[in-house]
Motif scaffolding. Structure first.
Motif, mmCIF file in Angstrom:
data_model
loop_
_atom_site.group_PDB
_atom_site.id
_atom_site.type_symbol
_atom_site.label_atom_id
_atom_site.label_comp_id
_atom_site.label_asym_id
_atom_site.label_seq_id
_atom_site.Cartn_x
_atom_site.Cartn_y
_atom_site.Cartn_z
ATOM 1 N N THR A 244 0.836 -1.202 0.000
ATOM 2 C CA THR A 244 0.000 0.000 0.000
ATOM 3 C C THR A 244 0.871 1.253 0.000
ATOM 4 O O THR A 244 0.594 2.222 -0.726
ATOM 5 C CB THR A 244 -0.902 0.014 1.241
ATOM 6 O OG1 THR A 244 -1.488 -1.266 1.394
ATOM 7 C CG2 THR A 244 -1.977 1.067 1.119
ATOM 8 N N ALA A 245 1.926 1.226 0.803
ATOM 9 C CA ALA A 245 2.807 2.394 0.880
ATOM 10 C C ALA A 245 3.427 2.682 -0.475
ATOM 11 O O ALA A 245 3.504 3.840 -0.907
ATOM 12 C CB ALA A 245 3.891 2.153 1.930
ATOM 13 N N ILE A 246 3.868 1.640 -1.174
ATOM 14 C CA ILE A 246 4.474 1.839 -2.491
ATOM 15 C C ILE A 246 3.443 2.407 -3.458
ATOM 16 O O ILE A 246 3.734 3.300 -4.257
ATOM 17 C CB ILE A 246 5.056 0.509 -3.014
ATOM 18 C CG1 ILE A 246 6.264 0.122 -2.173
ATOM 19 C CG2 ILE A 246 5.456 0.621 -4.479
ATOM 20 C CD1 ILE A 246 6.801 -1.242 -2.464
ATOM 21 N N ASP B 38 17.830 12.728 -8.387
ATOM 22 C CA ASP B 38 18.254 13.391 -9.622
ATOM 23 C C ASP B 38 19.270 12.537 -10.363
ATOM 24 O O ASP B 38 19.245 12.436 -11.589
ATOM 25 C CB ASP B 38 18.851 14.758 -9.299
ATOM 26 C CG ASP B 38 17.768 15.763 -8.953
ATOM 27 O OD1 ASP B 38 16.587 15.443 -9.204
ATOM 28 O OD2 ASP B 38 18.095 16.840 -8.431
ATOM 29 N N LEU B 39 20.155 11.929 -9.602
ATOM 30 C CA LEU B 39 21.168 11.072 -10.222
ATOM 31 C C LEU B 39 20.504 9.922 -10.967
ATOM 32 O O LEU B 39 20.874 9.608 -12.103
ATOM 33 C CB LEU B 39 22.108 10.530 -9.147
ATOM 34 C CG LEU B 39 23.266 9.680 -9.667
ATOM 35 C CD1 LEU B 39 24.154 10.521 -10.568
ATOM 36 C CD2 LEU B 39 24.065 9.106 -8.528
ATOM 37 N N MET B 40 19.493 9.308 -10.328
ATOM 38 C CA MET B 40 18.773 8.223 -10.992
ATOM 39 C C MET B 40 18.156 8.728 -12.286
ATOM 40 O O MET B 40 18.131 8.032 -13.301
ATOM 41 C CB MET B 40 17.669 7.674 -10.079
ATOM 42 C CG MET B 40 18.150 6.902 -8.866
ATOM 43 S SD MET B 40 19.248 5.551 -9.243
ATOM 44 C CE MET B 40 18.081 4.263 -9.625
ATOM 45 N N ARG B 41 17.654 9.976 -12.266
ATOM 46 C CA ARG B 41 17.036 10.514 -13.460
ATOM 47 C C ARG B 41 18.090 10.709 -14.557
ATOM 48 O O ARG B 41 17.832 10.432 -15.728
ATOM 49 C CB ARG B 41 16.324 11.828 -13.143
ATOM 50 C CG ARG B 41 15.224 12.128 -14.126
ATOM 51 C CD ARG B 41 14.246 13.157 -13.567
ATOM 52 N NE ARG B 41 13.676 12.752 -12.296
ATOM 53 C CZ ARG B 41 13.578 13.553 -11.235
ATOM 54 N NH1 ARG B 41 14.010 14.785 -11.303
ATOM 55 N NH2 ARG B 41 13.047 13.103 -10.127
ATOM 56 N N THR B 42 19.274 11.169 -14.190
ATOM 57 C CA THR B 42 20.319 11.350 -15.201
ATOM 58 C C THR B 42 20.747 10.011 -15.783
ATOM 59 O O THR B 42 21.220 9.935 -16.906
ATOM 60 C CB THR B 42 21.552 12.042 -14.626
ATOM 61 O OG1 THR B 42 22.060 11.246 -13.571
ATOM 62 C CG2 THR B 42 21.236 13.427 -14.145
ATOM 63 N N SER C 58 14.053 3.961 -14.971
ATOM 64 C CA SER C 58 12.590 3.944 -14.964
ATOM 65 C C SER C 58 12.113 4.058 -13.511
ATOM 66 O O SER C 58 12.892 3.821 -12.585
ATOM 67 C CB SER C 58 12.097 2.639 -15.576
ATOM 68 O OG SER C 58 12.438 1.572 -14.725
ATOM 69 N N PRO C 59 10.825 4.430 -13.313
ATOM 70 C CA PRO C 59 10.306 4.505 -11.940
ATOM 71 C C PRO C 59 10.514 3.205 -11.166
ATOM 72 O O PRO C 59 10.856 3.232 -9.980
ATOM 73 C CB PRO C 59 8.827 4.797 -12.147
ATOM 74 C CG PRO C 59 8.745 5.468 -13.456
ATOM 75 C CD PRO C 59 9.840 4.885 -14.299
ATOM 76 N N ALA C 60 10.335 2.051 -11.858
ATOM 77 C CA ALA C 60 10.510 0.772 -11.173
ATOM 78 C C ALA C 60 11.965 0.603 -10.735
ATOM 79 O O ALA C 60 12.243 0.133 -9.623
ATOM 80 C CB ALA C 60 10.108 -0.376 -12.107
#
Lengths: 298, 279
Positions: free
Chosen positions: B103-105, B176-180, B184-186
């Motif tokens: 649920t939290a996710i 931000d690093l993950m975005r660079t 993906s969201p997963a």
């Protein structure tokens, strides 16, 4: 507004789910009755019937609301008309039971807080106590203390103590540990630098305690008080269940469970929830006022 | 009388020894010796005082009697343990905690739901949910299912609040690093946000572990098969067999502590990188 709308949505959703659950859980009884009578029910009849059963498996919110009204406001109004204190003396009144639970909770909470603070001071100032007691305080939190509540009640009963004191002891025991853990952390929270500063001012041990350690522990104290007051309430309610269920919200729960009175259980539960909310709100308000006066960021 | 004096002398001696032990700094002897000595002294004092003051065994049995009761009924106690702990508490714990994390996710991506559910969850976590036990016993019967159900509800909200809190713990920079990296969201969830939420999740798991056992035991007071720790406690109290009651309590205490210990070990293995674990 930022918070109110989402919260209202969630609460609305809970009520919708509650109604849906009432229909789903109570439908079986209605259908059984219908098939026994050899009739069929339409969907609207089914829904209407599940909302108004005398002994539902899950009472609909408005049924619980009506029961709450009948057991809280109604006796009060009658009492006012008759000029008596029906509100708190009538055994039918939930306020009467809530008051019994509240008084025990507050007594246990008060004593527990005091004892917990004293033990925390002992632990902080005495090395032997720190090394030997602290691990047991932490370990004792993993023990299901509520499970021994009935035993405490029965044993106390055998010694001749009844009613208020055994329940208060359970509430004390439960509110005691959060306070010890929080206060030990709080009394230790002043930095070495601040303690050194006290030393350079030639402060005595008691001055260091009253002017540095104790004020520094206040935020920690209130955090654990919020846990402790909820624990004290749970302890009191469980403590009211054994020994014949005489008075108090826990007794109402047990009596309702004996006689299959779901509406009574739910109204006692909602009353307990209201009590918990009130207690937490009061502790939070005191916390805010004290932090503001002491100059902490509230 | 001599037993009482012996108890007092023992107390003084143990106190003195403990003070000496506490002065040894940072040794294993201090870390384990002090609490063990304290516990043993407490048990010995209990034994001596109960015998010395001739307390009736229906009020407080001495630890030796409890030990005897423990040794005499291993099969019964094991049956109670399986009924309450394994079937009731553990299954409810697993279901409730995983439901709360899921649920939290789910609500984590919506600010609206978070702002709505967090205050409600925080409030519900402080409520006396244990009072719902009679309702669940009526719905799900006397078996372990009703105990598991109450445990699910009890652990759900503390777990939900902790997990949502944890999912917010990742730094802005790290996200931000993950975005660079064009994650993906997963991927962001599994590689950054869940690991950084782990300390909070384990905190919730620890709180829930104690709640689970309490819920399962108290729910048995409202109706149970002729087995289970709560059933045993309430019936044996009625028969005034207090030594057996204390034996059940000892089993509950040991299994509760062991459960907590296992969760702590898992935490140490899973979040070895966190500052609080590296000390």
């Amino acid at each position: 507004m930022r918070f109110i709308l989402p919260i209202l949505t969630v609460i609305g959703l809970i009520i919708v789910l509650w109604y849906a659950g009432a229909v789903a859980l109570n439908a079986k009884w209605t259908l059984d009755q219908a098939s026994r009578a050899g009739t069929t029910v339409t969907f609207t009849e089914l829904v209407a019937d599940t909302m108004s059963q005398g002994r539902p498996r899950l009472p609909a919110p408005h049924q619980v609301g009506a029961e709450l009204w009948n057991t809280t406001i109604q006796p009060c109004l009658e009492g006012r008309r008759a000029g008596t204190l029906e509100c708190v003396t009538n055994r039918r009144s939930l306020f009467h039971h809530a008051w019994i639970t509240l008084s025990v909770t507050l007594a246990g909470f008060g004593i527990g807080t005091l004892l917990g603070t004293l033990l925390a001071v002992g632990i902080v100032y005495n090395r032997a106590m720190d090394a030997s007691v602290m691990p047991w305080v932490i370990a004792s939190q993993t023990i299901p203390i509520l499970a021994i509540a009935p035993m405490i009640i029965v044993v106390m009963n055998a010694v001749g103590l009844q009613g208020f004191i055994p329940k208060a002891i359970i509430a004390t025991y439960l509110s005691f540990f959060p306070v010890v853990v929080g206060m030990v952390k709080g009394l230790r929270s002043p930095e070495v630098m601040q303690l050194d500063q006290m030393r350079t001012w030639n402060a005595s041990a008691s001055q260091t305690f009253w002017r540095l350690r104790l004020p520094a522990s206040v935020p920690y104290l209130f955090t654990s008080l919020k846990v402790a007051v909820a624990a004290a309430l749970v302890g009191t309610i469980v403590g009211e269940m054994p020994t014949g269920a005489v008075a108090g919200l826990g007794a109402r729960l047990l009596a309702g469970s004996y006689y299959g009175q779901m509406v009574q259980i739910w109204s006692a539960l909602l009353m307990a929830a209201g009590l918990a909310g009130l207690l937490i709100f009061v502790v939070g308000a005191v916390d805010k006022a004290v932090s503001k006066r002491m100059g902490y960021r509230a | 009388m001599t037993l009482i004096i012996a108890a007092l002398i023992l107390w003084a001696a143990a106190w003195w020894l403990n003070t000496r032990l506490a002065r040894l700094d940072g040794t294993a002897l201090k870390r384990y010796g002090c609490p063990i000595l304290f516990g043993v002294t407490l048990l010995a004092m209990w034994e001596l005082l109960v015998r010395g003051l001739e307390v009736s065994p229906v009020i407080l049995p001495p630890p030796s009697a409890v030990w005897v009761a423990l040794l005499e009924n291993p099969r019964m106690l094991w049956g109670d343990f399986v009924q309450t702990f394994v079937k009731g508490a553990l299954s409810g714990y697993v279901i409730g905690c995983s439901a709360a994390v899921l649920t939290a996710i789910l609500i984590d991506r919506s600010d609206f739901w978070k702002r709505g559910l967090l205050p409600v969850g925080n409030f519900v976590a402080a409520l006396p949910i244990i009072g719902m036990a009679p309702i669940f016993v009526m719905w799900f019967g006397f078996g372990w299912e009703s105990k598991a159900a109450i445990v699910v509800v009890m652990v759900f909200f503390p777990m939900l609040v902790n997990t949502v809190e944890g999912l917010r713990a990742a730094d802005r920079m790290q996200e931000d690093l993950m975005r660079t990296y064009a994650a993906s969201p997963a991927q962001t969830l599994t590689k950054l946000r869940l690991p950084s939420a782990a300390p909070f999740i384990f905190n919730g798991l620890k709180i829930s572990s104690t709640l689970a056992l309490i819920g399962a035991i108290v729910a048995e007071f409202f109706g149970s098969p002729t087995q289970g720790m709560g059933f045993r406690i309430s019936t044996e109290v009625g028969r005034l067999a207090l030594d057996l009651v204390w034996a059940v309590i000892a089993v509950a205490a040991v299994s509760g502590s062991a459960f907590y210990g296992v969760v702590t070990l898992a935490e140490r293995a899973a979040t070895f990188w966190h500052p609080s674990q590296r000390g």
